[in-house]
Write an enzyme that holds these catalytic residues in place. Sequence first.
Site, PDB file in Angstrom:
ATOM      1  N   SER A   4       0.810  -1.219   0.000  1.00 54.34           N
ATOM      2  CA  SER A   4       0.000   0.000   0.000  1.00 54.34           C
ATOM      3  C   SER A   4       0.846   1.272   0.000  1.00 54.34           C
ATOM      4  O   SER A   4       0.505   2.253  -0.668  1.00 54.34           O
ATOM      5  CB  SER A   4      -0.947  -0.002   1.205  1.00 54.34           C
ATOM      6  OG  SER A   4      -0.220  -0.115   2.418  1.00 54.34           O
ATOM      7  N   ALA A  46       7.546  -1.804   4.462  1.00 54.04           N
ATOM      8  CA  ALA A  46       7.848  -2.876   5.414  1.00 54.04           C
ATOM      9  C   ALA A  46       6.640  -3.079   6.318  1.00 54.04           C
ATOM     10  O   ALA A  46       5.847  -2.162   6.541  1.00 54.04           O
ATOM     11  CB  ALA A  46       9.079  -2.529   6.255  1.00 54.04           C
ATOM     12  N   GLU A  94      10.735  -9.330  -4.012  1.00 54.05           N
ATOM     13  CA  GLU A  94      11.258  -8.118  -3.374  1.00 54.05           C
ATOM     14  C   GLU A  94      12.730  -8.294  -3.022  1.00 54.05           C
ATOM     15  O   GLU A  94      13.538  -7.382  -3.226  1.00 54.05           O
ATOM     16  CB  GLU A  94      10.431  -7.787  -2.130  1.00 54.05           C
ATOM     17  CG  GLU A  94       9.038  -7.257  -2.470  1.00 54.05           C
ATOM     18  CD  GLU A  94       8.108  -7.165  -1.277  1.00 54.05           C
ATOM     19  OE1 GLU A  94       7.041  -6.543  -1.422  1.00 54.05           O
ATOM     20  OE2 GLU A  94       8.424  -7.709  -0.214  1.00 54.05           O
TER      21      GLU A  94
END
Length: 219
Positions: free
Chosen positions: A30, A83, A103
């Site tokens: 997000s 994170a 990632e």
Amino acid sequence: MNQLEMKKAAAQAALQFVKPDTIVGVGSGSTVNCFIEALGSLRHQIKGAVAASKASEQLLVRQGIEVFSANDVSGLDIYVDGADEINPQKMMIKGGGAALTREKIVASLAKNFICIVDESKLVDVLGSTFPLPVEVIPMARSQVARKLVALGGSPEWRENVVTDNGNIILDVHNFKIMNPVEMEKNLNNIAGIVTNGIFALNSAATVVVGTAEGTKIIR
């Protein structure tokens, strides 16, 4: 500021690390979605981006940013990602969006890891507020779960979630990760684990934190 406004503030502040004529590594989640939206304002100044998830790739395309494969580049100037937790040593837990393996791959290409978070993600000890995601090859789910239990964790299969790599996620509760580097290495040595969500071997170089009082940069 509410949480979304803090995420947007951190994402906007991260633009200062983007250099012209470079390819930017982009994570997922997000807060990264806010960064991709902000990065659209620089689309004519950068060469493009490498995305760590299919979802991020789609958002980049919508912003008019050219997307490169990780195989197309030999390195990246920066990698920008969020994170789920980050400690004072800039080590992280990631993988809430199930993109942890990609990632790690894209982050490993970059000279600098820029982590963007809102202040709720700051913790003293990893595992305090968020379970540790572990990407597992499907046929190894049960045996990996047993080994995680033996290590003191409580693994929970994230049902109906398949990673971009076709694997499953086990979320491990009740891990207080006092030595993130050692734990990251040990978990990755378990057969069937693709990777785990501890980002300690490749920690962040800079953390951009959105707070109620404004944006804070930790180098």
